[in-house]
Design a protein around this motif. Sequence first.
Motif, short mmCIF file in Angstrom:
data_model
loop_
_atom_site.label_atom_id
_atom_site.label_comp_id
_atom_site.label_asym_id
_atom_site.label_seq_id
_atom_site.Cartn_x
_atom_site.Cartn_y
_atom_site.Cartn_z
N ALA A 12 0.82 -1.21 0.00
CA ALA A 12 0.00 0.00 0.00
C ALA A 12 0.86 1.26 0.00
O ALA A 12 0.59 2.22 -0.73
CB ALA A 12 -0.93 -0.02 1.22
N ALA A 60 1.15 4.03 -3.05
CA ALA A 60 0.89 5.46 -2.84
C ALA A 60 2.09 6.30 -3.26
O ALA A 60 1.92 7.38 -3.86
CB ALA A 60 0.55 5.70 -1.38
N ALA A 108 -1.86 4.20 2.94
CA ALA A 108 -1.72 4.81 1.62
C ALA A 108 -2.11 6.29 1.66
O ALA A 108 -1.43 7.15 1.08
CB ALA A 108 -2.57 4.06 0.60
N VAL A 114 -8.00 7.12 -2.77
CA VAL A 114 -7.65 5.76 -2.35
C VAL A 114 -8.93 4.95 -2.32
O VAL A 114 -9.90 5.31 -1.65
CB VAL A 114 -6.97 5.76 -0.97
CG1 VAL A 114 -6.75 4.32 -0.48
CG2 VAL A 114 -5.63 6.50 -1.02
N VAL A 172 -5.11 5.16 -5.96
CA VAL A 172 -4.50 3.96 -5.40
C VAL A 172 -5.62 2.98 -5.07
O VAL A 172 -6.51 3.30 -4.28
CB VAL A 172 -3.70 4.27 -4.13
CG1 VAL A 172 -3.07 2.98 -3.57
CG2 VAL A 172 -2.63 5.31 -4.39
#
Length: 349
Positions: free
Chosen positions: A139, A143, A185, A286, A324
């Motif tokens: 993660a 990011a 993230a 995200v 993400v």
Amino acid sequence: MQVFHNPVHHLHQGRHEMFRGRLVPCHEVPDRLDHVLAELQRRPVGSLHTPPEVTIAELERIHSRRYLDFLAGAWDEWVALDPANAEIDALPSVWPTRSFRHDVLPDNFAARMGLFSFDAGTPLTAGTWTAARAGAACAISAARAVASGTAAAPRHAFALSRPPGHHAGADFFGGYCFLNNAALAVQTLLDSGLHRVAVLDVDYHHGNGTQSIFYERSDVLTVSLHGDPRTEYPFFLGYADERGAGPGLGYNLNFPLPRGTAFPAWRQVLQSGLEAVRRFGAQALVVSLGVDTFEGDPISGFALRTADYLQVGQAIASAGLPTVFIFEGGYAVAEVGINVVNVLQGFGG
């Protein structure tokens, strides 16, 4: 799109979980990620990467040190109680509910396990810490890849992480989750210089951990579409009147939906969530990508079909944001890979 894969996820392999007073086989199994990886190899959406190891300091951007210390040493403590414990998973059995203290750290292992958990359905195994830490690295790396991207280079990434993360809070585990990959993230994106990041959680189950982590913050908007907690896990969070607190008031948005919701109604709510992201002025997004909204999922109750996930990806792409994706739930194991990759292909056009 860059894909960051957890190569040691299989080290976390729970034998049983507690469900309605019975020990039953775990629904959260290594095959979930393996099916996604196999589908990505059949239908590549981008380059595959193994992330570097994450540091404790990076995890402390979201999680408390005493919680991380517990996770790191929990299995050794469990086996030290009785060598026979090496053959069974650790499950909590006592919790500090209303009127109990949360600031103390008892010497007793069972008490500390209860302090740092909220259900008996999340087994801790010999490899849990290693697998969860490697999943968090996916993660964070995803990011960073998005944060360093430019208009001419990929600004989208997928963290193929396991175990999942959105139920994990700053200092508790549950719902199969130990480290909150989505929150890590988000924080990584903020630490890179962004000022406003949105979370879109499309898992069937409300991401109570993500909500609790950002509930009093105005730099993160959390938006969640999920099964109504009056009837669906995690039951005690995820209601529409939970809007944030203090500086975060107005920056938490829940859309609880009834069991049986099909794609047309679900898609309308998704558009409402994306409109909220637009109004917030998010600089990045995200996505907690759970595909347990699938009609065949054994522990969920929505009615999305495999072809619908292409449109889910297209709708998320319409936000026009660096994005993400974080792999969360989805327990119809045979279909989970197809459904996840459909989202990613729909997103990529």
